[in-house]
Design a protein around this motif. Structure first.
Motif, mmCIF file in Angstrom:
data_model
loop_
_atom_site.group_PDB
_atom_site.id
_atom_site.type_symbol
_atom_site.label_atom_id
_atom_site.label_comp_id
_atom_site.label_asym_id
_atom_site.label_seq_id
_atom_site.Cartn_x
_atom_site.Cartn_y
_atom_site.Cartn_z
ATOM 1 N N LEU A 32 0.842 -1.099 -0.085
ATOM 2 C CA LEU A 32 -0.076 0.100 -0.083
ATOM 3 C C LEU A 32 0.828 1.103 0.024
ATOM 4 O O LEU A 32 1.864 1.241 0.730
ATOM 5 N N VAL A 33 0.387 2.078 -0.744
ATOM 6 C CA VAL A 33 1.258 3.491 -0.934
ATOM 7 C C VAL A 33 0.056 4.673 -0.439
ATOM 8 O O VAL A 33 -0.807 4.572 -1.179
ATOM 9 N N ILE A 34 0.239 5.616 0.512
ATOM 10 C CA ILE A 34 -0.897 6.236 0.647
ATOM 11 C C ILE A 34 -0.096 7.745 1.001
ATOM 12 O O ILE A 34 0.792 7.835 1.633
ATOM 13 N N ALA A 35 -0.574 8.806 0.230
ATOM 14 C CA ALA A 35 -0.131 10.190 0.632
ATOM 15 C C ALA A 35 -0.928 10.495 1.844
ATOM 16 O O ALA A 35 -2.044 10.009 2.068
ATOM 17 N N PRO A 36 -0.636 11.873 2.310
ATOM 18 C CA PRO A 36 -1.570 12.396 3.357
ATOM 19 C C PRO A 36 -2.886 12.715 3.065
ATOM 20 O O PRO A 36 -2.908 13.048 1.903
ATOM 21 N N ALA A 37 -3.642 12.246 3.838
ATOM 22 C CA ALA A 37 -5.249 12.251 3.585
ATOM 23 C C ALA A 37 -5.950 13.248 4.094
ATOM 24 O O ALA A 37 -5.346 14.005 5.106
ATOM 25 N N LEU A 38 -6.990 13.747 3.664
ATOM 26 C CA LEU A 38 -7.663 14.803 4.252
ATOM 27 C C LEU A 38 -8.864 14.080 5.120
ATOM 28 O O LEU A 38 -9.437 13.447 4.331
ATOM 29 N N LEU A 39 -9.297 14.832 6.195
ATOM 30 C CA LEU A 39 -10.623 14.351 6.915
ATOM 31 C C LEU A 39 -11.671 15.143 6.305
ATOM 32 O O LEU A 39 -11.599 16.520 6.763
ATOM 33 N N ALA A 40 -12.691 14.760 5.630
ATOM 34 C CA ALA A 40 -13.602 15.742 5.266
ATOM 35 C C ALA A 40 -15.040 15.545 5.981
ATOM 36 O O ALA A 40 -15.326 14.696 6.599
ATOM 37 N N GLY A 41 -15.700 16.679 5.827
ATOM 38 C CA GLY A 41 -17.225 16.437 6.399
ATOM 39 C C GLY A 41 -17.214 17.377 7.803
ATOM 40 O O GLY A 41 -16.231 17.246 8.503
ATOM 41 N N CYS A 42 -18.420 18.027 8.084
ATOM 42 C CA CYS A 42 -18.695 18.530 9.184
ATOM 43 C C CYS A 42 -19.382 18.155 10.042
ATOM 44 O O CYS A 42 -19.688 18.407 11.232
ATOM 45 N N SER A 43 -20.375 17.086 9.615
ATOM 46 C CA SER A 43 -21.294 16.473 10.294
ATOM 47 C C SER A 43 -21.607 15.221 10.022
ATOM 48 O O SER A 43 -21.309 14.816 8.896
ATOM 49 N N LEU A 73 -4.750 12.650 9.923
ATOM 50 C CA LEU A 73 -5.745 13.325 10.136
ATOM 51 C C LEU A 73 -5.500 15.085 9.726
ATOM 52 O O LEU A 73 -4.521 15.557 10.306
ATOM 53 N N ARG A 74 -6.555 15.741 8.792
ATOM 54 C CA ARG A 74 -5.999 16.918 8.426
ATOM 55 C C ARG A 74 -6.091 18.093 9.404
ATOM 56 O O ARG A 74 -5.020 18.740 9.570
ATOM 57 N N ASP A 75 -6.895 18.047 10.633
ATOM 58 C CA ASP A 75 -6.688 18.982 11.603
ATOM 59 C C ASP A 75 -5.417 18.828 12.603
ATOM 60 O O ASP A 75 -5.095 19.572 13.282
ATOM 61 N N ALA A 76 -4.832 17.475 12.275
ATOM 62 C CA ALA A 76 -3.518 17.403 13.258
ATOM 63 C C ALA A 76 -2.314 17.033 12.333
ATOM 64 O O ALA A 76 -1.169 16.638 12.651
ATOM 65 N N GLY A 77 -2.218 17.356 10.899
ATOM 66 C CA GLY A 77 -1.212 17.110 9.989
ATOM 67 C C GLY A 77 -0.109 18.212 10.144
ATOM 68 O O GLY A 77 1.005 17.687 9.516
ATOM 69 N N VAL A 208 -6.438 3.638 10.200
ATOM 70 C CA VAL A 208 -5.419 4.084 11.080
ATOM 71 C C VAL A 208 -5.062 5.632 10.963
ATOM 72 O O VAL A 208 -4.913 5.990 9.767
ATOM 73 N N MET A 209 -5.100 6.309 11.829
ATOM 74 C CA MET A 209 -5.233 7.824 11.792
ATOM 75 C C MET A 209 -3.858 8.349 12.448
ATOM 76 O O MET A 209 -3.521 7.674 13.510
ATOM 77 N N LEU A 210 -3.009 9.178 11.925
ATOM 78 C CA LEU A 210 -1.808 9.672 12.357
ATOM 79 C C LEU A 210 -2.241 11.207 12.587
ATOM 80 O O LEU A 210 -2.664 11.843 11.706
ATOM 81 N N GLY A 211 -1.430 11.654 13.527
ATOM 82 C CA GLY A 211 -1.298 13.270 13.749
ATOM 83 C C GLY A 211 -0.615 13.568 14.668
ATOM 84 O O GLY A 211 0.140 13.080 15.453
#
Length: 231
Positions: A32-43, A73-77, A208-211
């Motif tokens: 698996l090769v994964i670039a930094p991801a964004l957490l989308a959505g507000c509700s 995690l976008r808020d913690a990237g 699996v989330m990183l931040g």
């Protein structure tokens, strides 16, 4: 299936609330090769994206089972750490000289960004093991004394019901090549996570989330829109 509300899940990831903590031994293989991801959505339910990267399997005993989703995690990237006594909203901003050259804020100790994630996963009789590496890039601020520093970051495992079942914290250490503000360096962090699964269960619904480990003020700062030049 009952899901945890989005706001509750986000607080649990950022602030270390763990619904069920467990760990197990490990192994290796599949791609698996994964670039930094964004957490989308507000509700409602969160939506995860892999920023245009690919997620694929190589040679594994079971080609029908995929790797878990691994994202930043976008808020913690990213992180901006200020000197003691300064904080977002009160720190002195970057300044410019009479020639227009930018001078760094005197209150910033270090800035950091979580970069690309690369790794692999494999299944065995106990579940799935993810081996991954992530690049952490940092820039020295004017308020940091010396050339050494460290930043904390977390790895959280989220089950298909959107519960944080494990959250671990780590420390990345850095030595800047120069004592001057603006000096940059980085670290390659190698990590392993094991997710216990029932026989035949697929891990594609696990995440699996990183931040970075952040204060509430730092999270708020990351959520603020970046002002446009001249605004």
């Amino acid at each position: 299936m009952r899901h945890t509300p989005f706001s509750t899940l986000l607080r649990a990831i950022l602030h270390g609330v763990c619904a069920l903590c467990a760990a197990a031994p490990a192994r290796a293989a599949a791609a698996l090769v994964i670039a930094p991801a964004l957490l989308a959505g507000c509700s409602g339910m969160p939506s995860w994206s892999s920023a245009g990267s690919t997620l694929g399997m190589s040679e594994t005993p079971d080609r029908n089972r995929a790797c878990p989703q691994v994202t930043v995690l976008r808020d913690a990237g990213k992180i901006t750490r200020y000197r003691p006594g300064a904080r977002p909203g009160t720190a002195a901003p970057a300044r410019r000289t009479v020639t227009g050259a930018s001078l760094p804020s005197p209150d910033v100790e270090v800035r950091g960004v979580l970069g690309e994630i690369e790794g692999s996963c494999t299944y065995d009789d106990t579940g799935v093991t993810i081996d991954m590496g992530i690049d952490v890039v940092v820039q020295k601020g004017a308020a940091l004394n010396g050339v050494g520093t460290s930043l904390g970051y977390f790895v959280a495992v989220i089950d298909p019901e959107q519960r944080v079942v494990r959250r671990e914290t780590f420390e990345a250490a850095f030595t800047f090549p120069s004592p001057e503000a603006g000096s940059r360096t980085g670290s390659r962090e190698e990590l392993r996570q094991h997710i216990p699964l029932a026989a035949g269960q697929d891990a594609r619904q696990w995440q699996v989330m990183l931040g970075f480990e952040l204060t509430p003020a730092q999270v708020d700062e990351n959520r603020r829109p970046i002002p446009l030049p001249g605004s």
